[in-house]
Design an enzyme around this catalytic site. Structure first.
Site, PDB file in Angstrom:
ATOM      1  N   LYS A  22       0.840  -1.211   0.000  1.00  8.50           N
ATOM      2  CA  LYS A  22       0.000   0.000   0.000  1.00  8.50           C
ATOM      3  C   LYS A  22       0.871   1.255   0.000  1.00  8.50           C
ATOM      4  O   LYS A  22       0.611   2.203  -0.750  1.00  8.50           O
ATOM      5  CB  LYS A  22      -0.947  -0.019   1.211  1.00  8.50           C
ATOM      6  CG  LYS A  22      -2.072  -1.046   1.057  1.00  8.50           C
ATOM      7  CD  LYS A  22      -2.859  -1.288   2.341  1.00  8.50           C
ATOM      8  CE  LYS A  22      -3.875  -2.422   2.118  1.00  8.50           C
ATOM      9  NZ  LYS A  22      -4.599  -2.812   3.334  1.00  8.50           N
ATOM     10  N   GLN A  30      -4.722  -1.309   9.471  1.00 14.52           N
ATOM     11  CA  GLN A  30      -4.701  -2.655   8.912  1.00 14.52           C
ATOM     12  C   GLN A  30      -5.337  -3.655   9.880  1.00 14.52           C
ATOM     13  O   GLN A  30      -5.030  -3.658  11.072  1.00 14.52           O
ATOM     14  CB  GLN A  30      -3.238  -3.051   8.598  1.00 14.52           C
ATOM     15  CG  GLN A  30      -3.093  -4.376   7.891  1.00 14.52           C
ATOM     16  CD  GLN A  30      -3.617  -4.384   6.454  1.00 14.52           C
ATOM     17  OE1 GLN A  30      -3.737  -3.347   5.809  1.00 14.52           O
ATOM     18  NE2 GLN A  30      -3.951  -5.550   5.961  1.00 14.52           N
ATOM     19  N   ASP A  88     -11.007   2.974   3.795  1.00 16.42           N
ATOM     20  CA  ASP A  88     -11.455   1.575   3.750  1.00 16.42           C
ATOM     21  C   ASP A  88     -12.972   1.475   3.575  1.00 16.42           C
ATOM     22  O   ASP A  88     -13.486   0.412   3.225  1.00 16.42           O
ATOM     23  CB  ASP A  88     -11.106   0.874   5.068  1.00 16.42           C
ATOM     24  CG  ASP A  88      -9.877  -0.008   4.984  1.00 16.42           C
ATOM     25  OD1 ASP A  88      -9.612  -0.554   3.905  1.00 16.42           O
ATOM     26  OD2 ASP A  88      -9.216  -0.161   6.024  1.00 16.42           O
TER      27      ASP A  88
HETATM   28  N1  GUN Z   1      -6.839  -6.664   6.056  1.00 17.02           N
HETATM   29  C1  GUN Z   1      -7.128  -7.431   4.960  1.00 17.02           C
HETATM   30  N2  GUN Z   1      -7.798  -6.697   4.046  1.00 17.02           N
HETATM   31  C2  GUN Z   1      -7.920  -5.453   4.553  1.00 17.02           C
HETATM   32  C3  GUN Z   1      -8.495  -4.245   4.068  1.00 17.02           C
HETATM   33  O1  GUN Z   1      -9.062  -4.161   2.971  1.00 17.02           O
HETATM   34  N3  GUN Z   1      -8.410  -3.170   4.888  1.00 17.02           N
HETATM   35  C4  GUN Z   1      -7.823  -3.244   6.111  1.00 17.02           C
HETATM   36  N4  GUN Z   1      -7.798  -2.128   6.856  1.00 17.02           N
HETATM   37  N5  GUN Z   1      -7.282  -4.333   6.594  1.00 17.02           N
HETATM   38  C5  GUN Z   1      -7.321  -5.438   5.812  1.00 17.02           C
END
Ligand code: GUN
Length: 305
Positions: free
Chosen positions: A59, A103, A126
């Site tokens: 990311k 996350q 998100d």
């Molecule tokens: N962990 C796995 N997929 C995601 C996601 O799309 N967003 C977040 N914040 N954590 C994750």
């Protein structure tokens, strides 16, 4: 034919998520270059989950490639909920930050929903905050931030439908899986495009028969290759959101048993039946990060209004 639709050598066409995500990232980078203030994305990682470390790194890399201001906060697994919430509040107040991503999963003892509800809805890239969930449910997609994976899947559906000359409006869409992160927002997005939507799940009676109704079949259950070829209506558009690691053949360079990634759909069987399908890997997966960048740009543009 669209650049994201490729032949597979079998009946179904392949939907190339890598090419589609590259196009989204190129658009985001081009728009960012014209902005007076860089979009800022803060990613928060608590603890040392190896899969999360990999996701967070990619990311940050994508954010830099888009020309964003990118910051990462690595907190120890011993971080308390109060400390994490204090960090989120400081990011909420930081005018250089337009997107905040905490996350998941968080270490035991931290209530994820409490933390996610602390994120300012306009910085919730998100799309997990109840305000964004509500805006999407109310069909106010122009004001919502939409969860990245279903938003990416929806873009692939729109591009594939266009390439195949199919209407989403009036189509039978079946989503297998009812998670808050994928299944439910996917249902809202398809409904907003006037599909007739069924959300099926582990308690659905005769799941194969329900799946076989689908012109658009979205698999988001997290069970390797659960959806077989004979669950698919001939010619259907199949979107496989699953990413499952399963044992492979032989040993890797470190002498460990090899693993491989498979989706929720038995791809080789599906290729004989479907009209078009997203492969795993290389389908929906790459779209998630691209839509995260798109959401961050959108949040920054709205903040500047
Ligand atoms: N962990 C796995 N997929 C995601 C996601 O799309 N967003 C977040 N914040 N954590 C994750």
């Amino acid at each position: 034919m669209s650049e994201i639709i490729k032949p597979s050598g079998k009946k179904a066409l392949l939907i190339d998520g890598k090419a589609a995500s590259a196009a989204v990232l190129a658009r985001v980078a081009a728009e960012t270059a014209n902005l007076a203030h860089k979009p800022g994305l803060a990613v928060v990682l608590v603890g040392e989950d190896p899969a999360s470390q990999v996701y967070v790194k990619s990311k940050g890399k994508a954010a830099k490639e888009c020309g964003f201001h990118s910051v990462q906060h690595d907190l120890p697994a011993t971080t308390t909920q109060a400390q994490l919430i204090a960090l989120v509040e400081s990011l909420n107040a930081d005018p250089a930050i337009h997107g905040i991503l905490v996350q998941l999963p968080l270490p035991k003892g931290i209530d994820s929903s409490k933390v996610l509800e602390t994120i300012a809805p306009e910085k919730d890239v998100d799309g997990f905050h109840p305000v964004n969930v509500g805006l999407l449910s109310a069909g106010l997609t122009e004001r919502a931030l939409v969860p990245c994976t279903p938003a990416g899947a929806m873009l692939l559906i729109q591009q594939a439908a266009k390439a195949l000359g199919r209407d989403i409006s009036g189509a039978e869409a079946v989503i297998v899986g009812r998670s808050n992160i994928v299944g439910k927002p996917m249902a809202q997005l398809l409904l907003a495009q006037n599909a007739t939507v069924t959300v099926a799940h582990s308690r659905t009676k005769d799941l194969p028969a329900v799946a076989r109704r689908a012109d658009i079949l979205v698999a988001a259950v997290g069970r390797p290759e659960m959806i077989r070829g004979d669950w698919i209506k001939p010619g259907a558009l199949v979107i496989d959101v699953g990413i499952n690691r399963v044992p492979g053949e032989g040993l890797n360079a470190q002498g460990q048993p090899k693993t491989r990634l498979v989706g929720d759909v038995a791809l080789q069987e599906a290729l004989d039946v479907a009209g078009a399908i997203t492969p795993v890997p290389g389908g929906v997966g790459p779209m998630t990060i691209a839509l995260l960048m798109s959401n961050t740009l959108q949040a920054a543009k709205r903040a500047a209004l």
